[in-house]
Design an enzyme around this catalytic site. Structure first.
Site: not given
Ligand code: NAD
Length: 421
Positions: A213, A271, A325, A194, A362
């Protein structure tokens, strides 16, 4: 991850079978990212109580019903008058937007009738089908609906349905003309998923993007940044001095701050080890508050800046195995609301909103076991998962200079998921 069911139901035998079995019939959505900037037909604007003129063969692509004048239960029939004739005949992937007032701005009858609009919109969203969306825009006194309508009446909002967005008057300090310089936008977690899509969409919409990142994702980050002509910043957002380091890397300051980085460490609470709890709260919530406070303190957040947090439908409905979460994501909602109410930020024209994604295709959701993944994809009004671009379009809308009246809102990008509904 390919949605094979969506592809199969796109064929005549697949649709026949799905219909016979009573299975969902998702429609491929008309998206801006696929090169479509127009709705599939003209937009009709009418007041509740007006009968829509007949359209003959070519259907409407959208309809806006002004229900701001509905001030008691009797007037609610105006919704039926305006939309009953169109509920079946709107073009596929069409749009319904109901304009309402705020329930707190009138007497008891007005409050009841305006709140009734929410139930109406959410129900019509669930039943209208064919990829159409239905949303409610509540206007505070003196507010203009244009920025909300531009988005909700376009293919950019393909996966946003069943939402209630309140619009207030734009902040007093909103500049009359847009700035000549491109706005600078920082997106955290931008190496993939995203975040990468958000950076891409903000760049498309004219921002100079800075992508952040973790160092381990440095190569992917550099590639995305190079593709977008942006700047890469490798930094763990949980570092105690992350805010100061961002401020130092961006001497010109920030106009858009998108907190997207997030992690999951799922386990039922019984857990869950304490380190899994702590990691999720710190990445998803603690670091967001710390870095924003540090950036504000350093004077790195420009007047009229847009802050966008990333919540989740799990933060609204809760989810098994996600106490950490969901707590972190609900925390984001509380935080943007508090920022939006802050007198100093309001005075400076700074807004804070959140997106709450549902099931988005994703790497995060590809790792979900098949049956749960299929349930996540289908259990929403549009019968399919969203794409990163759907979240990105919503972020870019909230981040736009024109969105100054949208503040403290949480917009779910979930196809009207049954979760968090
Ligand atoms: N994919 C979904 O269906 C979904 C649903 C609800 C919310 N979200 C939220 O959307 C956001 C993006 O999700 P996504 O699916 O693209 O996730 P993803 O895991 O594909 O990407 C997340 C990115 O954040 C980076 N990241 C993680 N920890 C970090 C840190 N400490 N410092 C800097 N960067 C860091 C990771 O390296 C990664 O590139 C997140 O906040 C997630 O919780 C996603």
């Amino acid at each position: 991850m390919a949605d094979r069911y969506l592809r199969a139901t796109g064929t005549a035998p697949g649709r026949f079978l799905a219909r016979r079995l009573g299975l969902p019939l998702p429609v491929p959505l008309r998206r801006h990212s696929a090169g479509t900037s127009e709705l599939p037909g003209p937009v009709l604007r009418l007041a509740a109580g007006e009968t829509p003129p007949a359209r003959g063969e070519a259907p409407y692509g959208g309809v806006v019903v002004d229900a701001t004048g509905i001030d008691g239960p009797g007037a609610l029939s105006g919704l039926h008058t305006a939309l009953h004739p169109l509920a079946r005949s709107l073009a596929p992937c069409g749009r319904v937007v109901v304009l309402g007032g705020r329930p707190q701005d009138g007497g008891f009858a007005q409050a009841a009738a305006q709140q009734a609009l929410e139930g109406f919109v959410r129900s019509l969203g669930k039943e209208i089908g064919r990829g159409c969306t239905v949303n409610l825009v509540r206007l505070a006194p003196g507010a203009e609906p244009d920025a909300a309508l531009d988005f909700l009446l376009s293919p950019r909002s393909a996966y946003v349905s069943g939402q209630v967005v309140e619009v207030g008057p734009a902040a007093p300090a909103t500049p009359a003309t847009p700035a000549a310089e491109p706005r600078t936008a920082l997106v955290t977690g931008a190496a993939r998923g995203i975040g990468a899509a958000v950076a891409e969409t903000l760049a498309r919409d004219g921002a100079a993007v800075v992508l952040l990142d973790v160092p381990q994702a440095g190569d992917a980050l550099a590639q995305v940044a190079a593709r977008l002509g942006g700047k890469a910043l490798t930094l763990d957002i949980t570092a105690p001095d992350a805010g100061e380091r961002i401020a130092a890397a961006l001497p010109g300051g920030l106009d858009v701050l998108v907190h997207n980085a997030g992690i999951t460490r799922d386990r039922k609470l019984a857990n869950m080890a304490a380190d899994r709890w702590d990691a999720v709260i710190d990445v998803n919530l603690g670091s967001v508050l710390r870095t924003t406070a540090a950036l504000l303190k350093a004077g790195a957040v420009a007047d009229h800046a847009r802050i966008v947090g990333t919540a989740s439908i799990a933060g609204i409905a809760g989810n098994v195995g996600q106490t950490n979460y969901a707590a972190s994501k609900a925390g984001i909602i509380g935080w943007v609301r508090a920022l939006a109410a802050d007198p100093e930020l309001r005075e400076r024209g700074i807004t804070a909103n959140a997106v709450a994604p549902g099931f988005i295709e994703t790497a995060m959701t590809a790792a979900v076991p098949l049956v749960i993944r299929e349930a996540g994809r289908r259990m929403n009004s549009l019968g399919q998962g969203g794409r990163p671009a759907d979240v990105a379009e919503t972020v870019s809308w909230l981040a736009a200079a024109a969105s100054g009246g949208i503040n403290g809102q949480v917009v779910r990008v979930c196809g009207q998921s049954l979760l968090g509904a």
